[in-house]
Design a protein around this motif. Structure first.
Motif, PDB file in Angstrom:
ATOM      1  N   THR A 284      -6.675   8.337  -5.388  1.00 19.90           N
ATOM      2  CA  THR A 284      -5.543   8.424  -4.466  1.00 19.90           C
ATOM      3  C   THR A 284      -4.385   7.561  -4.954  1.00 19.90           C
ATOM      4  O   THR A 284      -3.235   8.005  -4.995  1.00 19.90           O
ATOM      5  N   LEU A 285      -4.691   6.316  -5.336  1.00 17.87           N
ATOM      6  CA  LEU A 285      -3.638   5.421  -5.828  1.00 17.87           C
ATOM      7  C   LEU A 285      -3.015   5.942  -7.117  1.00 17.87           C
ATOM      8  O   LEU A 285      -1.797   5.916  -7.290  1.00 17.87           O
TER       9      LEU A 285
ATOM     10  N   ALA B  33      -7.555  13.882  -4.383  1.00 19.05           N
ATOM     11  CA  ALA B  33      -8.428  12.750  -4.686  1.00 19.05           C
ATOM     12  C   ALA B  33      -9.848  13.006  -4.202  1.00 19.05           C
ATOM     13  O   ALA B  33     -10.820  12.706  -4.901  1.00 19.05           O
ATOM     14  N   HIS B  34      -9.982  13.568  -3.002  1.00 20.11           N
ATOM     15  CA  HIS B  34     -11.328  13.904  -2.496  1.00 20.11           C
ATOM     16  C   HIS B  34     -11.990  14.946  -3.377  1.00 20.11           C
ATOM     17  O   HIS B  34     -13.195  14.899  -3.616  1.00 20.11           O
TER      18      HIS B  34
ATOM     19  N   ALA C 103     -16.467   6.715  -2.469  1.00 19.26           N
ATOM     20  CA  ALA C 103     -15.325   6.144  -1.751  1.00 19.26           C
ATOM     21  C   ALA C 103     -14.416   5.359  -2.697  1.00 19.26           C
ATOM     22  O   ALA C 103     -13.189   5.452  -2.617  1.00 19.26           O
ATOM     23  N   ALA C 104     -15.028   4.614  -3.613  1.00 15.83           N
ATOM     24  CA  ALA C 104     -14.231   3.837  -4.569  1.00 15.83           C
ATOM     25  C   ALA C 104     -13.448   4.750  -5.503  1.00 15.83           C
ATOM     26  O   ALA C 104     -12.270   4.517  -5.780  1.00 15.83           O
TER      27      ALA C 104
ATOM     28  N   ALA D 251       0.832  -1.201   0.000  1.00 12.44           N
ATOM     29  CA  ALA D 251       0.000   0.000   0.000  1.00 12.44           C
ATOM     30  C   ALA D 251       0.869   1.253   0.000  1.00 12.44           C
ATOM     31  O   ALA D 251       1.863   1.346   0.699  1.00 12.44           O
TER      32      ALA D 251
ATOM     33  N   ARG E 257      -4.249  13.185  -0.971  1.00  9.66           N
ATOM     34  CA  ARG E 257      -5.584  12.822  -0.467  1.00  9.66           C
ATOM     35  C   ARG E 257      -6.599  13.926  -0.738  1.00  9.66           C
ATOM     36  O   ARG E 257      -7.730  13.648  -1.128  1.00  9.66           O
TER      37      ARG E 257
ATOM     38  N   LYS F  53       1.481   5.019   0.860  1.00  5.23           N
ATOM     39  CA  LYS F  53       1.056   5.988   1.865  1.00  5.23           C
ATOM     40  C   LYS F  53       1.042   7.368   1.203  1.00  5.23           C
ATOM     41  O   LYS F  53       2.080   8.012   1.075  1.00  5.23           O
TER      42      LYS F  53
ATOM     43  N   THR G 196     -12.529   7.788  -4.867  1.00  5.10           N
ATOM     44  CA  THR G 196     -11.501   8.448  -4.055  1.00  5.10           C
ATOM     45  C   THR G 196     -10.284   7.538  -3.884  1.00  5.10           C
ATOM     46  O   THR G 196      -9.145   7.979  -4.027  1.00  5.10           O
ATOM     47  N   ARG G 197     -10.524   6.237  -3.585  1.00  2.00           N
ATOM     48  CA  ARG G 197      -9.404   5.294  -3.455  1.00  2.00           C
ATOM     49  C   ARG G 197      -8.628   5.163  -4.760  1.00  2.00           C
ATOM     50  O   ARG G 197      -7.400   5.178  -4.766  1.00  2.00           O
ATOM     51  N   LEU G 198      -9.366   5.054  -5.862  1.00  2.00           N
ATOM     52  CA  LEU G 198      -8.718   4.931  -7.163  1.00  2.00           C
ATOM     53  C   LEU G 198      -7.904   6.179  -7.495  1.00  2.00           C
ATOM     54  O   LEU G 198      -6.753   6.086  -7.923  1.00  2.00           O
TER      55      LEU G 198
END
Length: 173
Positions: free
Chosen positions: A159-160, A138-139, A152-153, A127, A135, A129, A155-157
């Protein structure tokens, strides 16, 4: 007192140091191209890689092509049996020709007989960081989505993806 001779290569990548032993170990099980072992999740996909792993490539008794033996748990065997033609096509695409003519499944218990050799847990890259700035970005990208689970999905995508781009930009410098 003379200086010892210096190597002209400088630092070597760790992958280059282990390439030869991996190739010899892979050839012992019939894998002429070790890429099938080292990049298995990328070749067949994470879902199939979490259910089966390549064990051996042997010669076909009927003459042409080779037989790929996959290790899987008993519960996953019927699911994999239906996907064998697609798996064979993906593996042959890795080789660049029709190297594999048949795939056989070998079933085992979910936990291995020798130090977890048959444990089927696929782990992706560690993962990342992300920093607070990544972050926030991404938000901001996912802020307009009304469905909370989709937001949420995304946002995770994001972020990565942003963290990976940031990491690649740092490497390029």
């Amino acid at each position: 007192m003379s200086q010892p001779p210096r190597r002209s290569r400088g630092f070597r990548q760790a992958a280059g140091l282990v390439a030869e032993p991996i190739r010899h170990a892979a050839e012992g099980r019939g894998f002429a191209v070790a890429r099938l072992l080292t990049h298995w999740p990328e070749i067949v996909g994470a879902e199939i890689a979490s259910r089966a792993r390549p064990v051996k490539i042997g010669q076909n008794r009927r003459g042409f092509g080779s037989v790929l033996t996959l290790l899987c748990t008993g519960a996953n065997a019927p699911l994999l049996e239906m996907q064998l033609p697609a798996i064979r096509d993906k593996v042959n695409a890795c080789y660049g020709y029709n190297a594999i003519s048949r795939i056989t499944l070998t079933q085992t218990a979910p936990t291995g007989f020798a130090d977890g050799q048959a444990e089927f847990t696929y782990r992706s890259n560690p993962a990342v960081k992300p920093d607070p700035e990544t972050r926030r970005a991404a938000h901001a990208l996912a802020a307009g989505i009304s469905d909370p689970s989709l937001q949420a999905a995304v946002t995770r995508l994001a972020t990565l993806k942003l963290a990976r781009e940031g990491r690649n930009n740092r490497k390029a410098r």
